[in-house]
Design a protein around this motif. Sequence first.
Motif, mmCIF file in Angstrom:
data_model
loop_
_atom_site.group_PDB
_atom_site.id
_atom_site.type_symbol
_atom_site.label_atom_id
_atom_site.label_comp_id
_atom_site.label_asym_id
_atom_site.label_seq_id
_atom_site.Cartn_x
_atom_site.Cartn_y
_atom_site.Cartn_z
ATOM 1 N N SER A 352 -17.976 38.327 52.336
ATOM 2 C CA SER A 352 -17.596 36.936 52.584
ATOM 3 C C SER A 352 -18.448 36.271 53.655
ATOM 4 O O SER A 352 -18.524 35.045 53.723
ATOM 5 N N GLU A 353 -19.078 37.072 54.527
ATOM 6 C CA GLU A 353 -19.875 36.519 55.625
ATOM 7 C C GLU A 353 -21.307 36.208 55.226
ATOM 8 O O GLU A 353 -22.008 35.489 55.946
ATOM 9 N N LEU A 354 -21.765 36.729 54.080
ATOM 10 C CA LEU A 354 -23.156 36.519 53.680
ATOM 11 C C LEU A 354 -23.426 35.061 53.358
ATOM 12 O O LEU A 354 -22.607 34.377 52.746
ATOM 13 N N SER A 355 -24.590 34.597 53.742
ATOM 14 C CA SER A 355 -24.978 33.217 53.480
ATOM 15 C C SER A 355 -25.148 32.967 51.987
ATOM 16 O O SER A 355 -25.569 33.848 51.240
ATOM 17 N N ARG A 356 -24.809 31.755 51.575
ATOM 18 C CA ARG A 356 -25.024 31.340 50.176
ATOM 19 C C ARG A 356 -26.334 30.573 50.021
ATOM 20 O O ARG A 356 -26.592 29.961 48.992
ATOM 21 N N LYS A 357 -27.198 30.603 51.022
ATOM 22 C CA LYS A 357 -28.494 29.935 50.922
ATOM 23 C C LYS A 357 -29.372 30.632 49.891
ATOM 24 O O LYS A 357 -29.312 31.838 49.722
ATOM 25 N N ASP A 358 -30.196 29.849 49.223
ATOM 26 C CA ASP A 358 -31.163 30.432 48.297
ATOM 27 C C ASP A 358 -32.423 30.832 49.059
ATOM 28 O O ASP A 358 -32.677 30.357 50.175
ATOM 29 N N GLU A 359 -33.199 31.726 48.447
ATOM 30 C CA GLU A 359 -34.454 32.158 49.060
ATOM 31 C C GLU A 359 -35.485 32.412 47.966
ATOM 32 O O GLU A 359 -35.144 32.908 46.888
ATOM 33 N N ILE A 360 -36.725 32.066 48.249
ATOM 34 C CA ILE A 360 -37.830 32.263 47.302
ATOM 35 C C ILE A 360 -38.696 33.416 47.787
ATOM 36 O O ILE A 360 -39.052 33.493 48.969
ATOM 37 N N PHE A 361 -39.003 34.342 46.881
ATOM 38 C CA PHE A 361 -39.905 35.461 47.176
ATOM 39 C C PHE A 361 -41.197 35.265 46.391
ATOM 40 O O PHE A 361 -41.156 34.982 45.193
ATOM 41 N N SER A 369 -39.975 34.540 42.661
ATOM 42 C CA SER A 369 -38.579 34.838 42.359
ATOM 43 C C SER A 369 -37.695 33.989 43.258
ATOM 44 O O SER A 369 -38.002 33.775 44.430
ATOM 45 N N ILE A 370 -36.577 33.520 42.707
ATOM 46 C CA ILE A 370 -35.608 32.778 43.511
ATOM 47 C C ILE A 370 -34.239 33.407 43.321
ATOM 48 O O ILE A 370 -33.851 33.768 42.206
ATOM 49 N N ALA A 371 -33.519 33.565 44.424
ATOM 50 C CA ALA A 371 -32.188 34.176 44.373
ATOM 51 C C ALA A 371 -31.299 33.492 45.395
ATOM 52 O O ALA A 371 -31.764 32.732 46.254
ATOM 53 N N GLY A 372 -29.995 33.812 45.335
ATOM 54 C CA GLY A 372 -29.038 33.169 46.217
ATOM 55 C C GLY A 372 -28.686 31.785 45.707
ATOM 56 O O GLY A 372 -28.930 31.446 44.550
ATOM 57 N N GLY A 373 -28.127 30.978 46.587
ATOM 58 C CA GLY A 373 -27.810 29.607 46.218
ATOM 59 C C GLY A 373 -26.482 29.468 45.506
ATOM 60 O O GLY A 373 -25.762 30.429 45.273
ATOM 61 N N LYS A 374 -26.156 28.221 45.183
ATOM 62 C CA LYS A 374 -24.883 27.862 44.576
ATOM 63 C C LYS A 374 -25.118 27.035 43.324
ATOM 64 O O LYS A 374 -26.144 26.389 43.173
ATOM 65 N N LEU A 375 -24.128 27.050 42.440
ATOM 66 C CA LEU A 375 -24.156 26.200 41.253
ATOM 67 C C LEU A 375 -24.472 24.754 41.628
ATOM 68 O O LEU A 375 -25.327 24.096 41.016
ATOM 69 N N THR A 376 -23.824 24.261 42.669
ATOM 70 C CA THR A 376 -24.003 22.862 43.077
ATOM 71 C C THR A 376 -25.439 22.541 43.447
ATOM 72 O O THR A 376 -25.911 21.428 43.220
ATOM 73 N N GLY A 377 -26.136 23.527 44.005
ATOM 74 C CA GLY A 377 -27.483 23.270 44.504
ATOM 75 C C GLY A 377 -28.602 23.551 43.531
ATOM 76 O O GLY A 377 -29.776 23.578 43.922
ATOM 77 N N TYR A 378 -28.275 23.694 42.230
ATOM 78 C CA TYR A 378 -29.296 24.121 41.260
ATOM 79 C C TYR A 378 -30.491 23.171 41.222
ATOM 80 O O TYR A 378 -31.639 23.603 41.066
#
Length: 547
Positions: A352-361, A369-378
């Motif tokens: 529950s403490e992990l950030s929902r921010k997206d990150e690009i590798f 590659s892109i991971a993380g993030g939220k439906l709202t921020g697509y």
Amino acid sequence: MTPFSYHDRPVLVKQLTGDPFDILIIGGGITGAGIALDAASRGLRAALVEKVDFAYGTSSRSTKLIHGGLRYLKQLEFGLVKEVGSERAVVHNLAPHLVVPEKMLLPLSEKKGLGYWLTSIGLKVYDLLAGVKAEDRRRMLTKAQTLRYEPLLKKDDIKGGAIYAEYRTDDARLTMEIIKTAVNHGAVILNYVRVTDFIYTNEQVSGVKVKDGLSGETFSIQAKAVVSATGPWVDELREINKSKTGKRLHLTKGVHIVLPHHKLPVKQAIYFDVDDGRMIFAIPRGRITYVGTTDTNYEGDKDHVTATPDDATYLVQGVNTTFPSVGLSVADIESSWAGLRPLIHEDGKSASELSRKDEIFESPTGLISIAGGKLTGYRKMAERVVNLVIKNYFEERKLKPCQTQTLRLSEHSFSGVRQVRDFVRELQRKLAPHQLPPHTAAYLVENYGQQAETIFKRFETQAASQAADLALLKAELWHCLHFEMVCTLSDFLIRRTGLTYFDLGRVLQWKETIARECQVYFKWDDILLAEQLDQLDEFIASLKSFR
């Protein structure tokens, strides 16, 4: 409407194996769909492949809210609250039939949460960061007002409440509309195409090798830039690319349970605290109410994620504590879904403490590659990826800036909420003689927008000769077969309609009839027909895996 069907697959495969693309996206969830639309609408030659069906993974298993990230205030992630809060207004304007305003009740109790004044301040900050319109800004409630909004709440605990703005959606439908809009802008998109390896030129990724899961055919796709937007499977592709170093994914599981509305007859959507400090939603939707979500670490099979007895019990107990008069049991659960959040691992932090921010590798070989993030921020995630691709490969080209902030989804969209409501009322009037459930018109419009009119016309041609409910389901099937690349029975009954989650009894009643309709369209033999029904039955059994 632009045709987009199983029978177009040979042409699409030929296009995929032709001249190199500017950008190839791997993954047909909300993020990959958003990248394909952004790239194609700017003028890049874009392709997308998905190993199963569009929205098969996380993008059909969320809480189905385009929300502003109220919970992220607790983590002091103000930038994330501001971005996703602003984005939900954008997405609502792009598809007002599919992203529907939903006032959320936040009850405040003596023993849980932040307290009345801290909540009031937090919601005020939330409104400011998210750019909420004046008429939708938070309104604080007394205890009596809160209980009038929801009489089922445990009265002894309530000391007040708040009403604030959220937006409800269907995540799989939103993904599908973005996919179709990208196709309309020239993107070449295909489901059931699995990437098996990368192709390299001068030690740089220049394409992929794939296998068509329906035909068994293998072929290659060439592209200048290759992007992995595969959610929980991002690290698997990084391993194939030999670039899984440094940061990695941390998967957490979110479970939702579906109850007949009469078992949890809440008057409106509610966001409430449970005993362990988490908050969960109870959201009425037509004939059902769904409740979620959990947040637990996950290390199992990513292709078969299900609710456990502990998951179901946790949510039922949370409901019973908050609404003691309903007396729910696990046996009352009609259906469920479970999805994975592909978060970025941080040592020492709980799920529950992990950030929902997206990150690009970016790998040394050029794989993005892109991971993380939220439906709202697509949409913003897609914009960042396409900006990076252009910077790396196409700076010399005169491409359009990002178009997606104003690019309406679906070919026939609405100008606003009022037009949506008028359209629903008119469809209700047309459906009235057929004695269908009262929520039918809203369901059709929220799923298909103005395309519901085409479905209704198809329904009218069949309603006189068979049960109205079946005639309507066949009309939906006809639309999805011709315009939404349905390739299996499950594509239609799980992701295009959501019926296995929200109206399972209807699926059980008509699944064999619908399967025979598919058999004719796809020219399945009896063995294939039986396999399709078996696959659907296995999935339906998984929805009750906690029993």
